[in-house]
Design an enzyme around this catalytic site. Structure first.
Site, PDB file in Angstrom:
ATOM      1  N   HIS A 104      -7.061  -5.667   3.349  1.00 41.24           N
ATOM      2  CA  HIS A 104      -5.972  -4.913   2.729  1.00 41.24           C
ATOM      3  C   HIS A 104      -4.637  -5.390   3.319  1.00 41.24           C
ATOM      4  O   HIS A 104      -4.468  -5.457   4.535  1.00 41.24           O
ATOM      5  CB  HIS A 104      -6.193  -3.425   3.037  1.00 41.24           C
ATOM      6  CG  HIS A 104      -5.271  -2.497   2.294  1.00 41.24           C
ATOM      7  ND1 HIS A 104      -4.747  -2.772   1.043  1.00 41.24           N
ATOM      8  CD2 HIS A 104      -4.802  -1.271   2.619  1.00 41.24           C
ATOM      9  CE1 HIS A 104      -3.991  -1.743   0.648  1.00 41.24           C
ATOM     10  NE2 HIS A 104      -3.997  -0.836   1.588  1.00 41.24           N
ATOM     11  N   SER A 149       0.834  -1.196   0.000  1.00 42.60           N
ATOM     12  CA  SER A 149       0.000   0.000   0.000  1.00 42.60           C
ATOM     13  C   SER A 149       0.873   1.252   0.000  1.00 42.60           C
ATOM     14  O   SER A 149       1.686   1.420  -0.911  1.00 42.60           O
ATOM     15  CB  SER A 149      -0.940  -0.062   1.216  1.00 42.60           C
ATOM     16  OG  SER A 149      -1.952   0.893   1.111  1.00 42.60           O
TER      17      SER A 149
END
Ligand code: NAG
Ligand code: NAG
Ligand code: NAG
Length: 411
Positions: free
Chosen positions: A359, A212
């Protein structure tokens, strides 16, 4: 006299990474491009002067040209390579301390090195920009690189903070973005490993990863430092999160309303598109991405950023979370992969999107692919790494609709 001048320029431009260059003129000039609006992804197989790339040797020069454009307009300039006499490194009980001096200023930063309990030195290593979120082979070292010590870029108000800027000062504050500064620190870490064989790490068998917000600078490091054998950006897409920018997404695709999470991003960002955070990028880049109004003017996009890694290994891990804007990544990486394809090494670039998980959580179903990339690039095994997988929504899209060029077979 002229020959010396020419040779000097070639060395400066290529920084020793170009190999043998036959088309020297093409490698020398990057015209100050008159920007033209182009909603399609720019052609990686055509020089800025309009000449087609037809050979692998020419493409090395085109790669240098794309690198200069991306550095100049998006990432921001970096200082010349640090001289060995201006750097020291020590490794004690797993703590690597790197000290760099430039002029009257000195900085030190740390990395944590965990050597494997299996195998023999020198070991391959996986360098992670965050606590490693993917499985690491038991016979590889893990190195945690705390890039935020080098540059802080979570918000625009932290622009210019961190040890890179402490060392290089205001000149670079006004031109270098956070991701380039982090790549500078990673390159010093690689210098330290390369110059100190006693640390037990094999510089030819290095992988870099991050997820990320840390996956994006990991991709940039892979693009800028040719010593990285394998780059593994994990869920780096992300144009729409508040701290977002683009990793393996392309600016143009993320801006396309047909791509932008199929309209679902509204729920993440409120009623308007979240602006990307500009501080990972050079100050000059803000005019292209503010409001995303001008991305079509850029003479590059992130298919080319990824292409700077070719023919080295790249394994892109993605998922189908809306705010990452996954369709942008699928299309962008499909375009990126054409560069490995043209070089005849398509299997060195893998893309794998598997959805329905948290995530930065790595699903078991991608382990086989990841291990194949480790086996090939860290352990020199002849294994199959040919993967382009999309298990997100809109599986059957025409991803080449953003390419108005064909893929040559470079001789
Ligand atoms: C460049 O390549 C394109 C195909 O991608 C071709 O149509 C064009 O004729 C080429 N130009 C030259 C000058 O060879
Ligand atoms: C080495 O590091 C470990 C933890 O990382 C610590 O427990 C140990 O005390 C350290 N040893 C020395 C000699 O500093
Ligand atoms: C290298 O470090 C020395 C001091 O250790 C300093 O005098 C010199 O200016 C540095 N070189 C550069 C290029 O900064």
């Amino acid at each position: 006299m002229q020959l010396v001048y020419l040779a000097t320029i070639i060395v400066l431009v290529c920084q020793g990474h170009c190999g043998v260059i036959q088309n020297r003129d093409a490698c020398l000039t990057t015209p100050d491009v008159p920007f033209q609006t182009n909603r399609k992804l720019p052609n990686p197989f055509r020089f800025e002067d309009g000449t087609n790339v037809t050979t692998k040797e020419q493409w090395k020069c085109r790669q240098e040209e794309m690198k200069r454009l991306i550095v100049r307009y998006e990432l921001g300039d970096l200082p010349p390579p640090t001289k060995p006499e201006n750097m020291t490194a020590s490794l004690n009980n797993g703590t690597l301390i790197i000290t760099v001096t430039e002029g009257t200023k000195t900085i030190s930063f740390k990395a944590q090195v965990t050597l494997p309990t299996e195998g023999t030195a020198p070991y391959p290593a996986v360098i992670s920009y965050s606590k490693a979120l993917i499985p690491i082979p038991s016979n590889a070292a893990v190195i945690f690189y705390n890039s935020e010590e080098i540059a802080q870029d979570r918000t625009e108000s932290s622009r210019g903070m961190g040890k890179f800027f402490d060392l290089y000062g205001n000149e670079y504050r006004s031109k270098t973005g956070g991701q380039a500064a982090k790549a500078w620190g990673l390159s010093r870490l690689l210098d330290a490993l390369e110059r100190n064989p006693s640390f037990g790490i094999d510089i030819n068998r290095i992988a870099v990863t991050g997820c990320s917000y840390t996956g994006r600078p990991a991709l940039v490091a892979g693009a800028l430092d040719h010593r990285i054998a394998l780059t593994i950006p994990q869920e780096s897409g992300g144009g729409n999160a508040p701290v977002g920018g683009e990793g393996t997404n392309c600016w143009r695709l993320s801006e396309d309303p047909m791509v932008r999470c199929e309209g679902k991003c509204i729920s993440v960002c409120g009623t308007v598109e979240c602006p990307p955070n500009p501080s990972p990028y050079s100050p000059a880049f803000a005019k292209y991405i503010t409001g995303r109004a001008n991305v079509a003017e850029l003479p590059f996009d992130h298919h080319m950023l990824a292409g700077l890694i070719a023919p080295r290994g790249l394994y892109v891990i993605e998922t189908d979370i809306d705010f990452l804007n996954p369709l942008s990544s699928v299309g962008c990486m499909e375009a990126a992969r054409t560069q490995w394809e043209a070089l005849g090494v398509k299997q060195n670039m893998g893309f794998s999107l598997v959805g329905s998980h948290q995530h930065c959580q790595f699903p078991d179903s991608q382990k086989g692919e990841l291990n194949a990339f480790y086996d090939k690039f860290l352990f020199g095994k002849d294994v199959n790494t040919d993967v382009f997988r999309n298990e997100g929504y809109r599986k059957g899209g025409n991803w080449r609709q953003w390419m108005d060029w064909t893929v040559p077979t470079l001789s």
